[in-house]
Design a protein around this motif. Structure first.
Motif, mmCIF file in Angstrom:
data_model
loop_
_atom_site.group_PDB
_atom_site.id
_atom_site.type_symbol
_atom_site.label_atom_id
_atom_site.label_comp_id
_atom_site.label_asym_id
_atom_site.label_seq_id
_atom_site.Cartn_x
_atom_site.Cartn_y
_atom_site.Cartn_z
ATOM 1 N N ILE A 129 8.420 -7.930 4.119
ATOM 2 C CA ILE A 129 9.831 -8.347 4.117
ATOM 3 C C ILE A 129 10.705 -7.320 3.460
ATOM 4 C CG2 ILE A 129 9.446 -10.635 3.722
ATOM 5 C CD1 ILE A 129 10.078 -10.276 0.539
ATOM 6 N N GLY A 130 10.033 -6.085 2.989
ATOM 7 C CA GLY A 130 10.489 -5.170 2.299
ATOM 8 C C GLY A 130 9.695 -4.363 1.443
ATOM 9 N N VAL A 131 10.240 -3.035 0.732
ATOM 10 C CA VAL A 131 9.502 -2.251 -0.264
ATOM 11 C C VAL A 131 10.012 -2.703 -1.525
ATOM 12 C CG1 VAL A 131 8.763 -0.187 -0.790
ATOM 13 C CG2 VAL A 131 8.881 -0.765 1.464
ATOM 14 N N ASN A 132 9.062 -2.956 -2.266
ATOM 15 C CA ASN A 132 9.673 -3.175 -3.759
ATOM 16 C C ASN A 132 9.098 -1.989 -4.812
ATOM 17 O OD1 ASN A 132 6.863 -4.055 -4.304
ATOM 18 N ND2 ASN A 132 7.759 -5.992 -5.427
ATOM 19 N N TYR A 133 8.160 -1.374 -4.221
ATOM 20 C CA TYR A 133 7.762 -0.086 -5.050
ATOM 21 C C TYR A 133 7.088 0.922 -4.050
ATOM 22 C CZ TYR A 133 5.829 2.653 -9.003
ATOM 23 O OH TYR A 133 5.900 3.755 -9.809
ATOM 24 N N TYR A 134 7.820 2.049 -3.860
ATOM 25 C CA TYR A 134 7.354 3.185 -3.425
ATOM 26 C C TYR A 134 6.331 4.105 -3.995
ATOM 27 C CZ TYR A 134 11.402 2.389 0.081
ATOM 28 O OH TYR A 134 11.792 1.832 1.208
ATOM 29 N N ASP A 135 5.064 3.954 -3.579
ATOM 30 C CA ASP A 135 4.045 4.584 -4.573
ATOM 31 C C ASP A 135 3.002 5.652 -3.538
ATOM 32 O OD1 ASP A 135 2.310 5.046 -6.503
ATOM 33 O OD2 ASP A 135 1.791 2.876 -6.839
ATOM 34 N N GLY A 136 2.035 6.156 -4.233
ATOM 35 C CA GLY A 136 1.304 7.322 -3.537
ATOM 36 C C GLY A 136 -0.063 7.162 -4.252
ATOM 37 N N ILE B 238 -1.807 11.708 -2.736
ATOM 38 C CA ILE B 238 -2.597 11.998 -1.513
ATOM 39 C C ILE B 238 -2.040 11.059 -0.153
ATOM 40 C CG2 ILE B 238 -4.440 13.067 -2.780
ATOM 41 C CD1 ILE B 238 -6.069 10.612 -1.692
ATOM 42 N N SER B 239 -1.330 10.265 -0.661
ATOM 43 C CA SER B 239 -0.762 9.354 0.513
ATOM 44 C C SER B 239 0.519 8.929 0.148
ATOM 45 C CB SER B 239 -1.769 8.009 0.576
ATOM 46 O OG SER B 239 -1.703 7.291 -0.561
ATOM 47 N N LYS B 240 1.071 8.084 1.217
ATOM 48 C CA LYS B 240 2.429 7.221 1.134
ATOM 49 C C LYS B 240 2.001 5.798 1.026
ATOM 50 C CE LYS B 240 4.476 8.232 4.940
ATOM 51 N NZ LYS B 240 5.541 8.562 5.911
ATOM 52 N N GLU B 241 2.335 5.299 -0.072
ATOM 53 C CA GLU B 241 1.936 3.828 -0.327
ATOM 54 C C GLU B 241 3.077 3.042 -0.482
ATOM 55 O OE1 GLU B 241 -1.315 2.726 0.188
ATOM 56 O OE2 GLU B 241 -1.947 4.950 0.185
ATOM 57 N N PRO B 242 3.876 2.695 0.439
ATOM 58 C CA PRO B 242 5.255 1.728 0.463
ATOM 59 C C PRO B 242 4.405 0.282 0.126
ATOM 60 C CG PRO B 242 4.659 2.134 2.803
ATOM 61 C CD PRO B 242 3.768 2.729 2.146
ATOM 62 N N LEU B 243 4.868 -0.341 -1.086
ATOM 63 C CA LEU B 243 4.260 -1.516 -1.447
ATOM 64 C C LEU B 243 5.249 -2.543 -1.407
ATOM 65 C CD1 LEU B 243 2.292 -0.384 -4.884
ATOM 66 C CD2 LEU B 243 1.530 -0.426 -2.426
ATOM 67 N N GLY B 244 4.934 -3.861 -0.800
ATOM 68 C CA GLY B 244 5.944 -4.923 -0.801
ATOM 69 C C GLY B 244 5.315 -6.102 -0.529
ATOM 70 N N PRO B 245 6.251 -7.364 -0.704
ATOM 71 C CA PRO B 245 5.724 -8.486 -0.273
ATOM 72 C C PRO B 245 5.558 -8.936 1.037
ATOM 73 C CG PRO B 245 7.558 -8.830 -1.915
ATOM 74 C CD PRO B 245 7.485 -7.244 -1.065
ATOM 75 N N ASN C 289 0.965 -6.014 -4.738
ATOM 76 C CA ASN C 289 0.977 -4.238 -4.534
ATOM 77 C C ASN C 289 0.135 -4.161 -3.357
ATOM 78 O OD1 ASN C 289 -1.265 -5.477 -5.803
ATOM 79 N ND2 ASN C 289 -0.960 -3.970 -7.748
ATOM 80 N N THR C 290 0.772 -4.689 -1.897
ATOM 81 C CA THR C 290 0.166 -4.398 -0.913
ATOM 82 C C THR C 290 0.800 -3.485 -0.127
ATOM 83 O OG1 THR C 290 -1.070 -6.603 -1.019
ATOM 84 C CG2 THR C 290 -0.556 -5.542 1.029
ATOM 85 N N THR C 291 0.225 -2.606 0.485
ATOM 86 C CA THR C 291 0.689 -1.507 1.295
ATOM 87 C C THR C 291 0.981 -1.838 2.702
ATOM 88 O OG1 THR C 291 -0.655 0.365 -0.054
ATOM 89 C CG2 THR C 291 0.720 0.945 2.084
ATOM 90 N N TRP C 292 2.400 -1.456 3.068
ATOM 91 C CA TRP C 292 2.862 -1.758 4.394
ATOM 92 C C TRP C 292 2.263 -0.812 5.438
ATOM 93 C CZ3 TRP C 292 8.650 -2.732 5.281
ATOM 94 C CH2 TRP C 292 8.981 -3.029 6.448
ATOM 95 N N THR C 293 1.350 -1.156 6.285
ATOM 96 C CA THR C 293 0.887 -0.049 7.237
ATOM 97 C C THR C 293 0.954 -0.987 8.654
ATOM 98 O OG1 THR C 293 -1.497 -1.411 7.338
ATOM 99 C CG2 THR C 293 -1.067 0.227 5.805
#
Length: 338
Positions: free
Chosen positions: A117-124, A219-226, A101-105
């Protein structure tokens, strides 16, 4: 969640350059085991079960990669990492793959020298509070004490939100989700903030989850992915297309239950290419022809993985939302297998 920012940037970048010099794919094959970095424990995403076996939404991605590369979803060594240690573990080569569960920044991609490598969960990011606090909006938290994991993007988002709304807070720093949960339940902070999925996962483990609410603000965009190290493109391709295989399988109607039948009976050329009965996609990756079939058969498609670990029928209770297939109004979309 637990998303580190600029922590040891130069050191991590230096480590990454050296670690990627050798082929991770060759290393994993020679070792016969995938070293996968996961969280220290987050229900539904990555946590040991009663038998000590790791399971969860992120764990399934690790197992799918092991199935595709090694033919065995159990050939994984799970290495728990914190918000602070995860990037050093990946850069140094201690782990091959970080599914945590690491955010792509921007800075993590460019400055820390990693490839998402991609997003497996779009979060915030959201906030959880006890019902008895009587708060209905995050904007009512002026002067609140806030439990927050150190070394994360959550820290910066929190500071931005409170500053933008001209309200103040007092941070209560914690290292892990378990510590955050303990401090929050002990009353050491008024609110716990992290990704909304993490809050739902944490609340599901409470003795009385109904006594706590997740406030409406995201309050944020958190695109989580490996992620993997920069400079090892072959390994990046393998892990990226395993994730996309799980996503494409759901769109194409391929499941763990029907994958054998689809392998022999499909009339859809893309399904045939995905499952290795047509074309040479596996050969292009340096894998067996049935690499994707093995991943899907062992873990299910993306929708199955979601439903089993964090979906609405689980204690975590997350709706698909943005993580629905693009055909259902969500953001999950795999490039073509051709």
């Amino acid at each position: 969640m637990n998303k580190s920012v600029f922590f040891g940037a130069l050191t991590v970048a230096g480590l990454a350059a050296g670690a990627a010099a050798a082929s991770t794919l060759d290393d994993v094959k020679a070792r016969g085991k995938l070293n996968c970095g996961v969280t220290t424990g987050l229900a539904g995403f990555a946590a040991p079960n009663a038998n000590g076996e790791w399971e969860g939404f992120d764990v399934a991605v690790c197992r799918a990669v092991a199935a595709a590369v090694l033919g065995d979803p159990a050939a994984v060594e799970f290495i728990p990492t914190t918000g602070k240690t995860r990037f050093t573990a990946l850069a140094s080569g201690e782990i091959d793959f970080l599914a945590r569960n690491t955010t792509w920044t921007f800075s993590r991609d460019v400055d820390l020298k990693f490839d998402f490598i991609g997003v497996n969960y779009y979060d915030g990011q959201g906030f959880m509070v006890p019902k008895e606090l009587g708060v209905s909006s995050a904007k009512d938290l002026d002067g609140a004490t806030v439990c927050i994991q150190t070394g994360t993007t959550t820290e910066l988002n929190l500071a931005d939100f409170f500053r933008n709304n001209n309200i103040s807070y007092e941070p209560v720093p914690v290292e892990t989700n378990a510590e955050g949960q303990q401090q929050y339940l002990a009353g050491a902070c008024d609110t716990y903030t992290t990704d909304a999925s993490g809050l739902a996962a944490t609340r599901a483990t409470f003795e009385n989850p109904g006594e706590h609410i997740i406030l409406p603000e995201i309050i944020s965009k958190e695109p989580l992915g490996p992620l993997v190290r920069h400079g090892d493109n072959d390994w990046g391709d393998v892990t990226r297309w395993v994730l996309y295989a799980l996503i494409a399988a759901e769109e194409l109607g391929v499941t763990s239950a029907n994958v054998e039948e689809m392998t022999t009976n499909t009339t859809n050329p893309e399904v045939a290419r995905l499952l290795g009965t047509e074309g040479t996609l596996g050969e292009m990756l340096g894998l067996e022809a049935d690499w994707a079939k093995k991943a899907i058969a062992s873990q299910g498609n993306y929708g199955e993985i979601f439903a089993k670990n964090i979906g609405e029928e689980t204690p975590i209770g997350l709706a698909r939302g943005l993580n629905a297939q693009w055909t259902d109004g969500g953001l999950m979309y795999a490039p073509p297998f051709r």
